[in-house]
Design an enzyme around this catalytic site. Structure first.
Site, PDB file in Angstrom:
ATOM      1  N   PRO A   1       0.813  -1.223   0.000  1.00  0.00           N
ATOM      2  CA  PRO A   1       0.000   0.000   0.000  1.00  0.00           C
ATOM      3  C   PRO A   1       0.847   1.274   0.000  1.00  0.00           C
ATOM      4  CG  PRO A   1      -0.758  -1.550   1.699  1.00  0.00           C
ATOM      5  CD  PRO A   1       0.566  -2.043   1.208  1.00  0.00           C
TER       6      PRO A   1
ATOM      7  N   GLU B   1       3.341  -8.957   8.382  1.00  0.00           N
ATOM      8  CA  GLU B   1       3.322  -7.497   8.512  1.00  0.00           C
ATOM      9  C   GLU B   1       4.252  -6.835   7.498  1.00  0.00           C
ATOM     10  OE1 GLU B   1       0.509  -8.167  10.189  1.00  0.00           O
ATOM     11  OE2 GLU B   1       1.913  -9.203  11.501  1.00  0.00           O
TER      12      GLU B   1
ATOM     13  N   ARG C   1      -3.196  -8.664 -20.824  1.00  0.00           N
ATOM     14  CA  ARG C   1      -4.206  -8.432 -21.860  1.00  0.00           C
ATOM     15  C   ARG C   1      -3.813  -7.330 -22.833  1.00  0.00           C
ATOM     16  NH1 ARG C   1      -7.584  -4.661 -21.133  1.00  0.00           N
ATOM     17  NH2 ARG C   1      -9.344  -5.703 -22.138  1.00  0.00           N
TER      18      ARG C   1
ATOM     19  N   ASP D   1     -10.496  -0.242 -25.022  1.00  0.00           N
ATOM     20  CA  ASP D   1     -10.669  -0.347 -23.577  1.00  0.00           C
ATOM     21  C   ASP D   1     -11.155   0.939 -22.950  1.00  0.00           C
ATOM     22  OD1 ASP D   1      -9.895  -2.886 -23.113  1.00  0.00           O
ATOM     23  OD2 ASP D   1      -7.866  -2.386 -22.462  1.00  0.00           O
TER      24      ASP D   1
HETATM   25  C1  9WO Z   1      -0.304  -5.471   8.274  1.00  0.00           C
HETATM   26  C2  9WO Z   1      -0.548  -4.846   9.461  1.00  0.00           C
HETATM   27  C3  9WO Z   1      -0.981  -5.293  10.687  1.00  0.00           C
HETATM   28  C4  9WO Z   1      -1.117  -4.392  11.745  1.00  0.00           C
HETATM   29  C5  9WO Z   1      -0.857  -3.061  11.535  1.00  0.00           C
HETATM   30  C6  9WO Z   1      -0.425  -2.605  10.289  1.00  0.00           C
HETATM   31  C7  9WO Z   1      -0.281  -3.509   9.289  1.00  0.00           C
HETATM   32  N1  9WO Z   1       0.109  -3.324   8.038  1.00  0.00           N
HETATM   33  C8  9WO Z   1       0.115  -4.502   7.453  1.00  0.00           C
HETATM   34  C9  9WO Z   1       0.523  -4.642   6.100  1.00  0.00           C
HETATM   35  O1  9WO Z   1       0.664  -3.652   5.398  1.00  0.00           O
HETATM   36  N2  9WO Z   1       0.753  -5.887   5.678  1.00  0.00           N
HETATM   37  C10 9WO Z   1       1.140  -6.101   4.327  1.00  0.00           C
HETATM   38  C11 9WO Z   1       0.308  -7.213   3.757  1.00  0.00           C
HETATM   39  C12 9WO Z   1       2.585  -6.458   4.172  1.00  0.00           C
HETATM   40  C13 9WO Z   1       2.932  -6.558   2.706  1.00  0.00           C
HETATM   41  C14 9WO Z   1       1.954  -7.464   1.964  1.00  0.00           C
HETATM   42  N3  9WO Z   1       0.618  -7.162   2.339  1.00  0.00           N
HETATM   43  C15 9WO Z   1      -0.168  -6.369   1.585  1.00  0.00           C
HETATM   44  C16 9WO Z   1       0.066  -5.873   0.332  1.00  0.00           C
HETATM   45  N4  9WO Z   1      -1.349  -5.922   1.991  1.00  0.00           N
HETATM   46  N5  9WO Z   1      -1.863  -5.127   1.050  1.00  0.00           N
HETATM   47  C17 9WO Z   1      -1.018  -5.069   0.024  1.00  0.00           C
HETATM   48  C18 9WO Z   1      -1.254  -4.292  -1.142  1.00  0.00           C
HETATM   49  C19 9WO Z   1      -0.366  -4.292  -2.192  1.00  0.00           C
HETATM   50  C20 9WO Z   1      -0.621  -3.508  -3.295  1.00  0.00           C
HETATM   51  N6  9WO Z   1      -1.724  -2.751  -3.366  1.00  0.00           N
HETATM   52  C21 9WO Z   1      -2.616  -2.733  -2.364  1.00  0.00           C
HETATM   53  C22 9WO Z   1      -2.395  -3.503  -1.222  1.00  0.00           C
END
Ligand code: 9WO
Length: 243
Positions: A89, A116, A154, A169
């Site tokens: 994120p 995490e 795609r 698209d």
């Molecule tokens: C887990 C967590 C737990 C307690 C407090 C904060 C926290 N942050 C996270 C976290 O960001 N975990 C991630 C899980 C670690 C990297 C992989 N994960 C992930 C990738 N979750 N969401 C994404 C992601 C990737 C690309 N676009 C949107 C979401």
């Protein structure tokens, strides 16, 4: 295009390997996708890849050693110059323009984290780019990697059933898609718009462009600020807004 994915859940990728545009691109040898599991690079009998976070707190963090080893192994198999892409994120927002840019690359290594996240020293020295598919937290980077791979695959030449589709698209021109209709002509008392049954291809194209512009104005007006409308597009939009 030669794609590599690093994940402790490689089985998740069977969801895209066999189906749809990605499966077809792989069968046509337009695309190859190789999975790499960090567990194969752990140094204990339990194949441990996670450790407790320094500083305390809940959850676990992916350890440097197996992650760096699996990244080096994936890069050794990828084509020269392949970048390592971490899905998180905190990354740069992925969109259609980014998908087009990725589609020009020869080779990419996607790194999907779990828990995490990954030890920061790995990200600093072994990751080239960090990308996000949206402002939400998931349980891992696998689904974002699959989302990006689908959007990229795609756009590859010959991977489409219809080679004109990518150019038509939604987002190819920075605006939303127009409505679509299939048989029957009347369903639950609702008729398909007359113009689509007219056989007048010029009028159909104009109607579709007007609908696309109008829906973009209604639903995502900020998208219109990013593009320059032609005089004709501005006229179609003005007419839509009057009705
Ligand atoms: C887990 C967590 C737990 C307690 C407090 C904060 C926290 N942050 C996270 C976290 O960001 N975990 C991630 C899980 C670690 C990297 C992989 N994960 C992930 C990738 N979750 N969401 C994404 C992601 C990737 C690309 N676009 C949107 C979401």
């Amino acid at each position: 295009m030669d794609l590599h994915v690093i994940s402790i859940f490689p089985d998740m990728f069977s969801a895209i390997l066999e189906h749809g545009v990605i499966g077809r691109a792989i069968r046509q040898n337009v695309l190859s996708l190789t999975l790499h599991n960090p567990r194969g690079y752990a140094d204990d009998k339990h194949n441990t890849v996670d450790g407790r976070p320094f500083g305390g707190g809940p959850g676990m963090v992916m350890m440097p050693e197996p992650m760096i080893k699996v990244i080096e192994a994936a890069k050794a198999q990828a084509k020269p110059g392949a970048k390592v892409i971490y899905l998180s994120p905190q990354g740069k927002r992925f969109d259609h323009a980014a998908a087009k840019e990725f589609a020009e690359r020869d080779s990419v290594v996607f790194l999907a984290g779990r828990y995490e996240g990954i030890d920061e020293r790995v990200l600093e020295h072994h990751v080239d780019e960090e990308w996000s598919i949206g402002d939400f937290v998931l349980s891992g980077g696998e689904l974002p990697a699959m989302v990006m791979i689908d959007a990229i695959a795609r756009l590859l030449p010959d991977s489409l059933g219809n080679s004109e589709s990518a150019e038509q698209d939604s987002f190819a021109h920075g605006i939303l898609d127009c409505p679509h209709y299939a048989r029957p002509e009347t369903y639950a008392g609702q008729k398909v718009p007359d113009v689509l049954l007219s056989g007048n291809h010029k009028a159909i194209a104009k109607w579709r462009e007007q609908q696309a512009l109008g829906r973009t104005w209604d639903r995502r007006p900020e998208l219109l600020e990013k593009i320059e409308l032609t005089d004709e597009q501005q006229r179609l939009l003005d007419e839509y807004r009057k009705n």
